[in-house]
Write a protein that holds these residues in place. Structure first.
Motif, mmCIF file in Angstrom:
data_model
loop_
_atom_site.group_PDB
_atom_site.id
_atom_site.type_symbol
_atom_site.label_atom_id
_atom_site.label_comp_id
_atom_site.label_asym_id
_atom_site.label_seq_id
_atom_site.Cartn_x
_atom_site.Cartn_y
_atom_site.Cartn_z
ATOM 1 N N GLY A 175 0.879 -1.106 -0.075
ATOM 2 C CA GLY A 175 -0.113 -0.025 0.037
ATOM 3 C C GLY A 175 0.746 1.352 -0.022
ATOM 4 N N LEU A 176 2.088 1.287 0.112
ATOM 5 C CA LEU A 176 2.864 2.511 0.418
ATOM 6 C C LEU A 176 4.157 2.361 -0.306
ATOM 7 C CD1 LEU A 176 2.460 2.882 4.262
ATOM 8 C CD2 LEU A 176 1.241 4.192 2.403
ATOM 9 N N ILE A 177 4.892 3.291 -0.608
ATOM 10 C CA ILE A 177 6.124 3.424 -1.093
ATOM 11 C C ILE A 177 6.970 4.056 0.311
ATOM 12 C CG2 ILE A 177 8.015 4.330 -2.660
ATOM 13 C CD1 ILE A 177 5.794 4.103 -4.793
ATOM 14 N N MET A 178 7.569 3.257 1.054
ATOM 15 C CA MET A 178 8.281 3.874 2.259
ATOM 16 C C MET A 178 9.060 4.773 2.037
ATOM 17 S SD MET A 178 6.526 1.959 4.188
ATOM 18 C CE MET A 178 7.102 2.345 5.791
ATOM 19 N N ASP A 179 9.957 5.087 0.889
ATOM 20 C CA ASP A 179 10.840 6.081 1.016
ATOM 21 C C ASP A 179 10.026 7.416 0.547
ATOM 22 O OD1 ASP A 179 12.912 4.513 1.396
ATOM 23 O OD2 ASP A 179 13.419 3.933 -0.419
ATOM 24 N N PHE A 180 8.822 7.518 0.314
ATOM 25 C CA PHE A 180 8.008 8.627 -0.048
ATOM 26 C C PHE A 180 7.359 9.262 1.171
ATOM 27 C CE2 PHE A 180 6.651 8.339 -4.853
ATOM 28 C CZ PHE A 180 8.364 7.877 -5.114
ATOM 29 N N GLN A 181 6.959 10.484 1.052
ATOM 30 C CA GLN A 181 6.196 11.354 2.130
ATOM 31 C C GLN A 181 4.972 10.752 2.191
ATOM 32 O OE1 GLN A 181 7.841 13.351 4.592
ATOM 33 N NE2 GLN A 181 9.659 12.755 3.523
ATOM 34 N N ALA A 182 4.289 10.937 3.290
ATOM 35 C CA ALA A 182 2.585 10.690 3.247
ATOM 36 C C ALA A 182 1.820 11.460 2.304
ATOM 37 C CB ALA A 182 2.273 10.862 4.726
ATOM 38 N N TRP A 183 2.165 12.608 2.116
ATOM 39 C CA TRP A 183 1.437 13.166 1.102
ATOM 40 C C TRP A 183 1.565 12.798 -0.493
ATOM 41 C CZ3 TRP A 183 3.664 15.991 -2.911
ATOM 42 C CH2 TRP A 183 5.027 16.218 -2.877
ATOM 43 N N GLU A 184 2.846 12.053 -0.614
ATOM 44 C CA GLU A 184 3.084 11.559 -2.185
ATOM 45 C C GLU A 184 2.244 10.382 -2.090
ATOM 46 O OE1 GLU A 184 7.558 12.903 -3.089
ATOM 47 O OE2 GLU A 184 7.451 11.830 -0.975
ATOM 48 N N ASN A 185 2.239 9.440 -1.042
ATOM 49 C CA ASN A 185 1.627 8.226 -1.077
ATOM 50 C C ASN A 185 0.083 8.468 -1.168
ATOM 51 O OD1 ASN A 185 3.338 5.466 -0.801
ATOM 52 N ND2 ASN A 185 4.091 7.091 0.805
ATOM 53 N N ASN A 186 -0.379 9.517 -0.506
ATOM 54 C CA ASN A 186 -1.695 9.961 -0.613
ATOM 55 C C ASN A 186 -2.469 9.956 -1.932
ATOM 56 O OD1 ASN A 186 -4.193 10.501 1.215
ATOM 57 N ND2 ASN A 186 -3.811 12.460 0.206
ATOM 58 N N VAL A 187 -1.752 10.149 -2.834
ATOM 59 C CA VAL A 187 -2.120 10.435 -4.203
ATOM 60 C C VAL A 187 -2.369 9.095 -5.123
ATOM 61 C CG1 VAL A 187 -0.261 11.254 -5.413
ATOM 62 C CG2 VAL A 187 -2.448 12.190 -5.863
ATOM 63 N N PHE A 188 -1.676 7.998 -4.673
ATOM 64 C CA PHE A 188 -1.709 6.723 -5.592
ATOM 65 C C PHE A 188 -2.964 6.257 -5.585
ATOM 66 C CE2 PHE A 188 2.960 6.444 -3.845
ATOM 67 C CZ PHE A 188 3.375 6.861 -5.014
ATOM 68 N N GLY A 189 -3.386 6.090 -7.056
ATOM 69 C CA GLY A 189 -4.911 5.571 -7.253
ATOM 70 C C GLY A 189 -5.513 6.934 -7.589
ATOM 71 N N TYR A 190 -5.198 7.930 -7.241
ATOM 72 C CA TYR A 190 -5.932 9.105 -7.567
ATOM 73 C C TYR A 190 -5.061 9.940 -8.499
ATOM 74 C CZ TYR A 190 -8.765 7.169 -3.940
ATOM 75 O OH TYR A 190 -9.476 6.263 -3.390
ATOM 76 N N HIS A 191 -4.067 9.636 -9.096
ATOM 77 C CA HIS A 191 -3.129 10.733 -9.753
ATOM 78 C C HIS A 191 -3.651 11.157 -11.054
ATOM 79 C CE1 HIS A 191 -2.151 6.376 -10.846
ATOM 80 N NE2 HIS A 191 -1.886 6.877 -11.994
ATOM 81 N N HIS A 192 -4.413 10.485 -11.572
ATOM 82 C CA HIS A 192 -5.118 11.015 -12.816
ATOM 83 C C HIS A 192 -6.203 12.107 -12.477
ATOM 84 C CE1 HIS A 192 -2.987 8.167 -15.421
ATOM 85 N NE2 HIS A 192 -3.419 7.234 -14.705
ATOM 86 N N ASP A 193 -6.637 12.384 -11.448
ATOM 87 C CA ASP A 193 -7.912 13.157 -10.990
ATOM 88 C C ASP A 193 -7.351 14.514 -11.269
ATOM 89 O OD1 ASP A 193 -9.412 14.893 -9.401
ATOM 90 O OD2 ASP A 193 -10.200 13.127 -8.376
ATOM 91 N N ASP A 194 -8.399 15.348 -12.045
ATOM 92 C CA ASP A 194 -8.027 16.639 -12.347
ATOM 93 C C ASP A 194 -7.450 17.562 -11.313
ATOM 94 O OD1 ASP A 194 -8.428 15.877 -14.945
ATOM 95 O OD2 ASP A 194 -10.380 16.616 -15.101
#
Length: 115
Positions: free
Chosen positions: A79-98
């Motif tokens: 569910g996470l990329i451990m080297d990324f910040q929380a805000w970066e992980n938060n957008v995974f799966g929603y990155h195409h959202d305008d």
């Protein structure tokens, strides 16, 4: 090997379903089908409409668009990329959202504000 059979769940709006069991008893496979990680057979109805359990519209992104969410069994591995910040992980799966895009690039300020 058929791992899931005869499952009948009814979940109402706002409810959270938690699955527990001994490893190997099918809870991982159920999560994969419901989350769009794996194809399945049978039927799942969401708000009166059948969900696709195989094919193009059976993926995780299609599930999220329909309101289905899940927490992976092993959040650090799946569910996470451990080297990324929380805000970066938060957008995974929603990155195409305008809301999270600025032209061809991601809008970091919008992603941080949402997180």
């Amino acid at each position: 090997v058929e791992r899931l059979r005869g499952i009948d769940l009814q979940i109402r709006a706002g409810e959270v379903l938690g699955l527990a069991g001994v490893a190997g008893n099918g809870q991982s496979e159920l999560l994969e089908v419901l989350g769009g990680y794996a194809d399945g057979t049978g039927s799942v109805t969401l708000n009166g409409t059948l969900l696709d359990l195989s094919g193009k519209k059976s993926d995780g992104q299609s599930r999220r668009a329909r309101g289905v969410a899940h927490v992976p069994e092993d959040r650090q591995r799946e569910g996470l990329i451990m080297d990324f910040q929380a805000w970066e992980n938060n957008v995974f799966g929603y990155h195409h959202d305008d809301r999270f895009n600025s032209g061809m690039l991601m809008d970091h300020a919008a992603i941080r504000a949402d997180a």
